[in-house]
Design an enzyme around this catalytic site. Structure first.
Site, PDB file in Angstrom:
ATOM      1  N   ASP A  11      -0.185  -0.105  -0.744  1.00 37.60           N
ATOM      2  CA  ASP A  11       0.586   0.264  -1.783  1.00 37.60           C
ATOM      3  C   ASP A  11       0.862   1.836  -1.879  1.00 37.60           C
ATOM      4  OD1 ASP A  11       2.092   0.322  -3.800  1.00 37.60           O
ATOM      5  OD2 ASP A  11       0.969  -0.598  -5.450  1.00 37.60           O
ATOM      6  N   GLU A 106       5.193  -1.712  -0.164  1.00 40.46           N
ATOM      7  CA  GLU A 106       3.959  -2.477  -0.385  1.00 40.46           C
ATOM      8  C   GLU A 106       3.873  -3.494   0.541  1.00 40.46           C
ATOM      9  OE1 GLU A 106       2.094  -4.730  -4.358  1.00 40.46           O
ATOM     10  OE2 GLU A 106       4.092  -3.796  -4.395  1.00 40.46           O
TER      11      GLU A 106
END
Length: 461
Positions: A11, A106
């Site tokens: 992320d 992500e």
């Protein structure tokens, strides 16, 4: 469940804002807020410096301005975000063919399916964990070297735990959760930590006295099924005890391509609505072509003044990426919608995607008709009065290039003037200059890469 933490979740940290800070040296270390800048705009991403003031994603931009008035408020530069996302996703695909992007910033990666898979299969548990940690650290270093950005990585035996680990790692960290420790890690967490539990479900669980993941595990499957229904209740119980068998699925196929805009003032004029629909259709087609796709169904979305939302769609005879066809279809759908009271949001999308485009006779007819109209318009130009010159609009954060001063970005504009800071991602903070909005030497420009290309023969550290 896996015995090795071979699923990782990356992320990127405050991705949109981080790209802006990396691209604009004068903003590094300062609060940056990216999103819609109009009265109804919302925050897309806030830098960590802005988050200290309470600003967060999805917050109304007006509230963000009150909380952090000295921040840099920038419109999104999605081409820059896409370019850097492609670099990051390319690095992930070097680790495994099984990369599941969740958004631009992500993704999950299954290390067992990649070049490290055979080693992980044969090694002992302790050595395997050390290898996963080394791979994750190398990944973070490669992202930093290629883009100047930071990312947080979680490693675990399942997608659920890998995502939780990356949340614990933020910002700019690495956390590994050993298989077997799932319940110990999950237990103290609030129920919202589990995917699939939103505000409404949370309220149902709280009324039943269930506020932590441990409470869900202790309640048992039967009680959760009674509260939430069979499928949802059973799934929530499985996750509450740390069980997650979901595989990493590579490149999940998009079902549609769409764009939409929210307007600061409700649109009540039908001609204006139709012009906006045409502009949205053009943007949608550019996205469709960039993805190498075509589609059969054109979808129009209209949110009215009272927040009621209508969708209208029309399915064509075959897949197309022809702008004339998609625009005329979207316009035809818009002509059928009652706009009494005003429209606050419009969207145009294309669904039923395909990887090819059939020869579209309707598209050909439209092009011929458009050519005829263009010829007629050309012949009538001499008889028409000259149009008013179009005033160029400059958005905060926009990339520009000046014939004398070189590359820079827009700090702001108004009253016929535009202020530009001239700097690049690899320079120091730059000088600020002000120009007339119609200065012919100032032009929009594509985003610059965040890192200069390495010289041939340069060895990687």
């Amino acid at each position: 469940m896996r015995s090795l933490p071979s699923i990782i979740h990356l992320d990127m940290d405050a991705f949109f804002a981080a790209v802006e800070q990396a691209a604009k040296p004068s903003l590094r270390g300062k609060p940056v807020i990216v999103g819609g800048l109009g009265g109804r705009g919302v925050v897309s991403t806030a830098s960590y410096e802005a988050r200290r003031f309470g600003v967060h994603s999805a917050m109304p931009m007006a509230q963000a301005r009150r909380l952090c008035p000295n921040a840099a408020f920038l419109t999104g530069r999605f081409e820059a975000y896409r370019q850097n996302s492609e670099i990051v996703m390319g690095l992930l695909r070097e680790l495994s063919p099984l990369v599941q992007p969740l958004s631009l910033d992500e993704a999950f990666v299954d290390l067992e399916a990649g070049p490290y898979g055979p080693v992980l299969a044969e090694t002992d548990h302790e050595t395997g964990e050390r290898l996963v940690l080394a791979v994750a650290e190398d990944l973070r270093a490669d992202i930093q070297r290629r883009t100047g950005l930071t990312g947080s990585v979680g490693a675990a035996g399942s997608k659920l735990m890998a995502k939780i680990a990356s949340e614990q790692a933020k910002p700019d960290g690495l956390v590994l959760i050993e298989p077997g420790r799932e319940r110990a890690v999950l237990g103290p967490m609030p129920v919202r930590a589990l995917p699939g539990i939103g505000p409404a479900t949370e309220q149902v669980l709280r009324r039943a006295g269930l506020s932590t993941v441990a409470d869900l595990a202790d309640a048992g499957e039967a009680e959760l099924v009674q509260l939430l229904g069979r499928a949802h209740g059973a799934g929530i119980h499985q996750m509450s005890i740390g069980l997650d068998e979901r595989p990493v699925v590579a490149d999940q196929d998009a079902k549609s391509v769409s764009v939409e805009d929210t307007y600061e003032v409700d649109l009540a004029d039908r001609d204006r609505v139709l012009r906006e629909v045409e502009a949205l259709a053009g943007r949608c087609v550019r996205r469709l072509r960039a993805a190498g796709r075509s589609g059969r169904t054109v979808v129009l979305k209209v949110r009215r003044f009272d927040f009621s939302t209508l969708t209208r769609s029309e399915t064509l005879g075959g897949p197309t990426d022809d702008e004339a066809v998609i625009t005329s279809t979207a316009r035809r759908l818009a002509e059928q919608v009652d706009i009494t009271g005003g429209v606050r949001l419009l969207g145009v999308g294309v669904a039923q995607l395909a990887d090819y485009t059939q020869e579209d006779l309707f598209a050909q007819a439209l092009r011929e008709e458009a050519a005829e109209h263009a010829e007629a318009a050309e012949a009538a130009v001499a008889e028409e009065e000259p149009e008013e010159p179009v005033v160029r609009r400059w958005m905060p954060g926009q990339d520009v290039h000046h014939a004398e001063w070189g590359p820079g970005w827009v700090q702001g504009s108004g009253v016929g003037r535009v202020t530009v800071r001239f700097e690049t991602p690899w320079s120091g903070p730059g000088r600020v200059r002000t120009f007339a909005v119609d200065d012919p030497a100032l032009e929009p420009a594509p985003p610059l890469p965040l890192r200069q290309a390495e010289e041939p023969g340069t060895e990687r550290e």
